[in-house]
Write a protein that holds these residues in place. Structure first.
Motif, short mmCIF file in Angstrom:
data_model
loop_
_atom_site.label_atom_id
_atom_site.label_comp_id
_atom_site.label_asym_id
_atom_site.label_seq_id
_atom_site.Cartn_x
_atom_site.Cartn_y
_atom_site.Cartn_z
N ALA A 80 61.84 75.39 8.20
CA ALA A 80 61.65 75.05 6.79
C ALA A 80 60.40 74.19 6.67
N ASP A 81 60.02 73.87 5.44
CA ASP A 81 58.80 73.09 5.22
C ASP A 81 58.92 71.67 5.74
N THR A 134 58.46 92.79 6.12
CA THR A 134 57.75 91.51 6.19
C THR A 134 57.32 91.20 7.62
N ARG A 156 61.78 83.09 4.41
CA ARG A 156 60.79 82.00 4.47
C ARG A 156 60.71 81.41 5.87
N SER A 157 61.83 81.30 6.55
CA SER A 157 61.83 80.78 7.91
C SER A 157 60.97 81.65 8.82
N TYR A 158 61.12 82.96 8.73
CA TYR A 158 60.30 83.87 9.54
C TYR A 158 58.83 83.77 9.16
N GLU A 159 58.56 83.64 7.87
CA GLU A 159 57.17 83.52 7.42
C GLU A 159 56.51 82.25 7.95
N LEU A 160 57.23 81.14 7.87
CA LEU A 160 56.69 79.88 8.36
C LEU A 160 56.40 79.95 9.86
N ASP A 214 66.38 84.62 0.80
CA ASP A 214 65.02 84.14 0.57
C ASP A 214 64.63 83.06 1.56
N LYS A 215 65.55 82.14 1.84
CA LYS A 215 65.24 81.06 2.79
C LYS A 215 65.17 81.61 4.22
N ARG A 216 65.97 82.63 4.52
CA ARG A 216 65.86 83.28 5.83
C ARG A 216 64.48 83.90 6.00
#
Length: 313
Positions: free
Chosen positions: A226-227, A30, A302-306, A298-300
Protein backbone atom coordinates in the motif's frame (compact mmCIF):
# COMPACT_ATOMS: atom_id res chain seq x y z
CA UNK A 1 14.43 -9.87 -10.02
CA UNK A 2 11.48 -11.39 -11.88
CA UNK A 3 7.93 -11.11 -10.54
CA UNK A 4 4.90 -13.21 -11.41
CA UNK A 5 1.27 -13.37 -10.26
CA UNK A 6 -0.54 -16.22 -8.52
CA UNK A 7 -4.32 -15.75 -8.56
CA UNK A 8 -6.58 -17.90 -6.39
CA UNK A 9 -9.53 -16.15 -8.12
CA UNK A 10 -11.18 -15.16 -4.84
CA UNK A 11 -14.87 -14.34 -4.52
CA UNK A 12 -14.88 -11.35 -2.20
CA UNK A 13 -17.89 -10.13 -0.19
CA UNK A 14 -20.50 -8.53 -2.43
CA UNK A 15 -19.25 -10.32 -5.54
CA UNK A 16 -20.21 -13.54 -7.26
CA UNK A 17 -18.16 -15.99 -9.32
CA UNK A 18 -18.78 -14.10 -12.55
CA UNK A 19 -17.39 -10.92 -11.02
CA UNK A 20 -14.44 -12.84 -9.55
CA UNK A 21 -13.57 -14.17 -13.00
CA UNK A 22 -13.87 -10.69 -14.54
CA UNK A 23 -11.47 -9.45 -11.90
CA UNK A 24 -9.09 -12.33 -12.67
CA UNK A 25 -9.00 -11.24 -16.31
CA UNK A 26 -8.43 -7.62 -15.28
CA UNK A 27 -5.56 -8.69 -13.01
CA UNK A 28 -3.96 -10.75 -15.80
CA UNK A 29 -4.23 -7.89 -18.30
CA UNK A 30 -2.79 -5.43 -15.79
CA UNK A 31 0.07 -7.80 -14.96
CA UNK A 32 0.73 -8.17 -18.70
CA UNK A 33 1.02 -4.41 -19.15
CA UNK A 34 3.13 -3.90 -15.99
CA UNK A 35 5.82 -6.41 -16.93
CA UNK A 36 5.01 -9.34 -14.67
CA UNK A 37 6.48 -12.52 -16.14
CA UNK A 38 3.68 -15.03 -15.47
CA UNK A 39 0.03 -15.15 -14.53
CA UNK A 40 -0.94 -18.43 -12.85
CA UNK A 41 -4.40 -19.49 -11.73
CA UNK A 42 -4.96 -21.98 -8.93
CA UNK A 43 -7.34 -24.96 -8.97
CA UNK A 44 -9.84 -25.51 -6.14
CA UNK A 45 -13.11 -27.41 -5.91
CA UNK A 46 -16.41 -26.69 -4.13
CA UNK A 47 -14.96 -23.73 -2.24
CA UNK A 48 -17.42 -20.88 -1.96
CA UNK A 49 -14.66 -18.28 -1.64
CA UNK A 50 -12.67 -19.38 -4.71
CA UNK A 51 -13.95 -19.42 -8.31
CA UNK A 52 -11.43 -21.32 -10.45
CA UNK A 53 -12.10 -25.05 -10.77
CA UNK A 54 -10.50 -25.42 -14.23
CA UNK A 55 -7.39 -23.28 -14.79
CA UNK A 56 -6.99 -24.38 -18.40
CA UNK A 57 -10.41 -22.96 -19.33
CA UNK A 58 -9.65 -19.62 -17.69
CA UNK A 59 -6.18 -19.51 -19.23
CA UNK A 60 -7.53 -20.03 -22.74
CA UNK A 61 -9.72 -16.96 -22.31
CA UNK A 62 -6.96 -14.91 -20.68
CA UNK A 63 -4.57 -15.89 -23.45
CA UNK A 64 -6.83 -14.31 -26.05
CA UNK A 65 -6.94 -11.06 -24.05
CA UNK A 66 -3.23 -10.63 -23.24
CA UNK A 67 -0.12 -10.11 -25.34
CA UNK A 68 3.09 -11.44 -23.81
CA UNK A 69 2.70 -12.69 -20.24
CA UNK A 70 3.21 -16.40 -19.65
CA UNK A 71 0.10 -18.27 -18.48
CA UNK A 72 -0.08 -21.32 -16.26
CA UNK A 73 -1.72 -23.38 -13.56
CA UNK A 74 -0.65 -22.90 -10.00
CA UNK A 75 -1.43 -25.71 -9.62
CA UNK A 76 -3.23 -28.32 -11.65
CA UNK A 77 -3.95 -31.13 -9.18
CA UNK A 78 -2.53 -34.12 -11.01
CA UNK A 79 -3.81 -36.92 -8.70
CA UNK A 80 -7.33 -36.23 -9.99
CA UNK A 81 -6.52 -36.64 -13.71
CA UNK A 82 -5.19 -38.94 -16.40
CA UNK A 83 -1.83 -37.73 -17.78
CA UNK A 84 -2.95 -37.92 -21.42
CA UNK A 85 -5.81 -35.49 -20.84
CA UNK A 86 -3.53 -33.05 -19.00
CA UNK A 87 -0.92 -33.20 -21.77
CA UNK A 88 -3.53 -32.70 -24.49
CA UNK A 89 -5.09 -29.72 -22.71
CA UNK A 90 -1.80 -27.93 -22.15
CA UNK A 91 -0.51 -28.79 -25.61
CA UNK A 92 -3.66 -27.17 -26.97
CA UNK A 93 -3.03 -24.08 -24.86
CA UNK A 94 0.61 -24.01 -26.03
CA UNK A 95 -0.57 -24.18 -29.64
CA UNK A 96 -3.00 -21.31 -29.06
CA UNK A 97 -0.43 -19.19 -27.18
CA UNK A 98 2.99 -20.29 -28.50
CA UNK A 99 5.86 -19.90 -26.04
CA UNK A 100 3.61 -18.65 -23.24
CA UNK A 101 2.25 -21.72 -21.42
CA UNK A 102 3.35 -23.19 -18.07
CA UNK A 103 2.06 -26.37 -16.48
CA UNK A 104 2.31 -26.11 -12.71
CA UNK A 105 1.50 -29.37 -10.94
CA UNK A 106 0.35 -30.03 -7.39
CA UNK A 107 -0.55 -33.10 -5.36
CA UNK A 108 -3.13 -31.61 -2.97
CA UNK A 109 -6.84 -32.51 -3.13
CA UNK A 110 -7.95 -28.90 -3.62
CA UNK A 111 -11.15 -29.38 -1.67
CA UNK A 112 -13.01 -31.55 0.81
CA UNK A 113 -12.82 -35.33 1.00
CA UNK A 114 -16.31 -35.51 -0.48
CA UNK A 115 -15.52 -33.41 -3.55
CA UNK A 116 -12.30 -35.38 -4.06
CA UNK A 117 -14.33 -38.59 -4.17
CA UNK A 118 -16.69 -36.97 -6.66
CA UNK A 119 -13.76 -35.89 -8.84
CA UNK A 120 -11.60 -38.99 -8.92
CA UNK A 121 -12.60 -41.60 -6.36
CA UNK A 122 -9.99 -42.74 -3.84
CA UNK A 123 -7.69 -39.75 -3.50
CA UNK A 124 -5.10 -41.53 -1.33
CA UNK A 125 -4.78 -44.23 -3.98
CA UNK A 126 -4.41 -41.54 -6.65
CA UNK A 127 -1.63 -39.91 -4.63
CA UNK A 128 0.09 -43.28 -4.33
CA UNK A 129 0.05 -43.49 -8.14
CA UNK A 130 1.47 -39.98 -8.56
CA UNK A 131 5.02 -41.08 -9.50
CA UNK A 132 3.61 -43.17 -12.35
CA UNK A 133 1.42 -40.27 -13.46
CA UNK A 134 4.37 -37.88 -13.41
CA UNK A 135 6.48 -40.30 -15.44
CA UNK A 136 3.74 -40.72 -18.04
CA UNK A 137 3.07 -36.98 -18.22
CA UNK A 138 6.73 -36.11 -18.76
CA UNK A 139 6.93 -38.76 -21.48
CA UNK A 140 3.82 -37.36 -23.17
CA UNK A 141 5.15 -33.81 -23.10
CA UNK A 142 8.44 -34.94 -24.64
CA UNK A 143 6.71 -37.27 -27.18
CA UNK A 144 8.23 -40.43 -25.72
CA UNK A 145 5.20 -42.18 -24.23
CA UNK A 146 4.29 -45.72 -25.25
CA UNK A 147 1.32 -47.91 -24.38
CA UNK A 148 1.69 -51.62 -25.11
CA UNK A 149 4.65 -50.81 -27.33
CA UNK A 150 2.82 -48.22 -29.45
CA UNK A 151 3.71 -44.54 -29.33
CA UNK A 152 0.95 -42.31 -27.97
CA UNK A 153 1.15 -38.62 -28.89
CA UNK A 154 -0.65 -35.85 -26.99
CA UNK A 155 -1.98 -33.69 -29.81
CA UNK A 156 -1.95 -31.02 -31.02
CA UNK A 157 1.84 -30.82 -30.96
CA UNK A 158 2.72 -27.18 -30.16
CA UNK A 159 5.76 -25.34 -31.54
CA UNK A 160 7.26 -25.32 -28.03
CA UNK A 161 6.19 -27.45 -25.05
CA UNK A 162 4.80 -26.02 -21.82
CA UNK A 163 7.27 -25.34 -19.06
CA UNK A 164 6.64 -27.88 -16.28
CA UNK A 165 6.82 -26.92 -12.60
CA UNK A 166 6.08 -28.86 -9.44
CA UNK A 167 4.53 -26.82 -6.64
CA UNK A 168 4.79 -27.73 -2.99
CA UNK A 169 5.65 -26.83 0.57
CA UNK A 170 7.96 -29.63 1.71
CA UNK A 171 10.65 -32.13 0.75
CA UNK A 172 8.17 -34.57 -0.80
CA UNK A 173 7.18 -32.21 -3.60
CA UNK A 174 10.80 -31.07 -3.96
CA UNK A 175 11.87 -34.69 -4.36
CA UNK A 176 9.33 -35.24 -7.16
CA UNK A 177 10.51 -32.10 -8.95
CA UNK A 178 14.12 -33.24 -8.67
CA UNK A 179 13.44 -36.83 -9.75
CA UNK A 180 11.40 -35.93 -12.82
CA UNK A 181 13.44 -32.93 -13.89
CA UNK A 182 10.89 -30.15 -13.49
CA UNK A 183 11.17 -26.66 -12.09
CA UNK A 184 10.17 -26.24 -8.46
CA UNK A 185 7.90 -23.63 -6.88
CA UNK A 186 8.23 -23.46 -3.11
CA UNK A 187 4.94 -22.31 -1.57
CA UNK A 188 6.48 -20.14 1.13
CA UNK A 189 3.18 -18.32 1.71
CA UNK A 190 1.51 -21.50 2.96
CA UNK A 191 4.45 -23.45 4.37
CA UNK A 192 5.74 -23.74 7.91
CA UNK A 193 9.10 -24.82 6.51
CA UNK A 194 12.01 -22.56 5.64
CA UNK A 195 13.41 -22.22 2.13
CA UNK A 196 16.82 -23.17 3.50
CA UNK A 197 15.42 -26.62 4.31
CA UNK A 198 13.76 -27.22 0.93
CA UNK A 199 15.53 -25.49 -1.96
CA UNK A 200 19.01 -27.02 -1.49
CA UNK A 201 17.35 -30.43 -1.19
CA UNK A 202 15.76 -29.94 -4.64
CA UNK A 203 18.86 -28.48 -6.30
CA UNK A 204 21.21 -31.17 -4.99
CA UNK A 205 18.97 -34.02 -6.16
CA UNK A 206 17.89 -32.57 -9.50
CA UNK A 207 18.07 -34.97 -12.46
CA UNK A 208 17.98 -33.41 -15.95
CA UNK A 209 15.00 -34.30 -18.13
CA UNK A 210 14.10 -33.89 -21.78
CA UNK A 211 12.33 -30.63 -20.85
CA UNK A 212 14.79 -29.12 -18.35
CA UNK A 213 18.55 -29.52 -18.04
CA UNK A 214 19.21 -27.47 -14.87
CA UNK A 215 17.19 -26.83 -11.68
CA UNK A 216 14.95 -23.77 -11.63
CA UNK A 217 13.29 -22.29 -8.56
CA UNK A 218 10.44 -19.87 -7.88
CA UNK A 219 9.29 -18.80 -4.41
CA UNK A 220 5.57 -18.17 -3.95
CA UNK A 221 5.07 -15.43 -1.35
CA UNK A 222 2.13 -13.55 0.10
CA UNK A 223 2.39 -9.78 -0.42
CA UNK A 224 0.33 -6.78 0.67
CA UNK A 225 1.53 -3.41 -0.65
CA UNK A 226 0.00 0.00 0.00
CA UNK A 227 1.06 3.65 -0.16
CA UNK A 228 1.92 3.60 3.54
CA UNK A 229 3.09 0.87 5.89
CA UNK A 230 0.13 1.56 8.18
CA UNK A 231 -2.35 1.06 5.35
CA UNK A 232 -0.62 -2.15 4.28
CA UNK A 233 -0.80 -3.49 7.83
CA UNK A 234 -4.49 -2.61 8.06
CA UNK A 235 -5.24 -4.39 4.78
CA UNK A 236 -3.22 -7.44 5.84
CA UNK A 237 -5.12 -7.74 9.12
CA UNK A 238 -8.40 -7.40 7.23
CA UNK A 239 -7.32 -10.11 4.81
CA UNK A 240 -6.37 -12.44 7.67
CA UNK A 241 -9.66 -11.95 9.46
CA UNK A 242 -11.68 -12.35 6.26
CA UNK A 243 -10.22 -15.73 5.41
CA UNK A 244 -10.06 -16.96 8.97
CA UNK A 245 -13.81 -16.39 9.16
CA UNK A 246 -14.42 -18.48 6.05
CA UNK A 247 -13.80 -22.16 6.77
CA UNK A 248 -13.81 -22.91 3.03
CA UNK A 249 -11.04 -20.38 2.31
CA UNK A 250 -7.20 -20.58 2.45
CA UNK A 251 -6.78 -19.62 6.11
CA UNK A 252 -3.32 -21.14 6.53
CA UNK A 253 -1.83 -18.58 4.15
CA UNK A 254 -2.74 -15.57 6.25
CA UNK A 255 -1.52 -15.92 9.81
CA UNK A 256 1.71 -13.91 9.98
CA UNK A 257 1.23 -10.14 9.79
CA UNK A 258 4.72 -8.63 9.91
CA UNK A 259 6.71 -6.60 7.42
CA UNK A 260 9.54 -9.13 7.22
CA UNK A 261 7.55 -12.35 7.27
CA UNK A 262 8.37 -14.54 4.30
CA UNK A 263 4.90 -16.02 4.58
CA UNK A 264 3.22 -12.65 4.18
CA UNK A 265 5.35 -9.63 3.32
CA UNK A 266 3.58 -6.41 4.27
CA UNK A 267 4.54 -2.79 3.72
CA UNK A 268 5.20 -0.12 1.13
CA UNK A 269 6.44 -1.21 -2.28
CA UNK A 270 10.03 -0.33 -1.44
CA UNK A 271 9.85 -2.25 1.84
CA UNK A 272 8.47 -5.32 0.07
CA UNK A 273 11.05 -5.05 -2.70
CA UNK A 274 13.86 -4.90 -0.14
CA UNK A 275 12.53 -7.98 1.62
CA UNK A 276 12.30 -9.88 -1.67
CA UNK A 277 15.83 -8.88 -2.61
CA UNK A 278 17.13 -10.17 0.73
CA UNK A 279 15.18 -13.40 0.33
CA UNK A 280 16.56 -13.90 -3.18
CA UNK A 281 20.13 -13.30 -2.07
CA UNK A 282 19.80 -15.59 0.94
CA UNK A 283 18.18 -18.53 -0.88
CA UNK A 284 19.30 -18.14 -4.48
CA UNK A 285 15.87 -17.21 -5.86
CA UNK A 286 15.44 -14.73 -8.71
CA UNK A 287 11.70 -15.10 -9.35
CA UNK A 288 8.77 -14.63 -7.01
CA UNK A 289 5.19 -15.75 -7.57
CA UNK A 290 3.17 -13.11 -5.72
CA UNK A 291 -0.24 -13.84 -4.20
CA UNK A 292 -2.20 -10.90 -2.77
CA UNK A 293 -5.46 -11.73 -1.02
CA UNK A 294 -6.54 -8.25 0.09
CA UNK A 295 -10.38 -8.61 0.18
CA UNK A 296 -10.97 -5.66 -2.13
CA UNK A 297 -10.41 -6.03 -5.86
CA UNK A 298 -9.26 -2.43 -6.41
CA UNK A 299 -6.84 -2.48 -3.48
CA UNK A 300 -5.55 -5.89 -4.57
CA UNK A 301 -4.82 -4.51 -8.03
CA UNK A 302 -3.21 -1.42 -6.50
CA UNK A 303 -0.88 -3.65 -4.48
CA UNK A 304 0.38 -5.32 -7.66
CA UNK A 305 0.74 -1.95 -9.38
CA UNK A 306 2.76 -0.49 -6.53
CA UNK A 307 5.09 -3.48 -6.38
CA UNK A 308 5.67 -3.38 -10.13
CA UNK A 309 6.48 0.33 -9.93
CA UNK A 310 9.18 -0.34 -7.37
CA UNK A 311 10.59 -3.65 -8.58
CA UNK A 312 9.97 -3.80 -12.35
CA UNK A 313 10.54 -0.21 -13.47
Amino acid sequence: MRLSVLDLVPVFAGADSTEALKQAIKLAQTADSLGYHRYWAAEHHDMQALACTSPEVLLAHVGALTERIRLGSGALLLPHYRPIKVAESYHLLAALCPGRIDLGLGRAPGGSAEVSIALSGNFLENVRQLPDKLKALMELLSHEHRVEGARVTARPVPPSPPEVWMLGTNNKSAAYAAEFGTGYVFGQFMSHRNAADILPFYKERFQPSALLTEPRVIAAVGVVCADTEEEAQRLAVKAASTFAADSRGPTEAHVEITTESHKLIVGTANQVKACLVRYGQQYGVDEFLVVTMVPDYDKRLRSYELLAGAALS
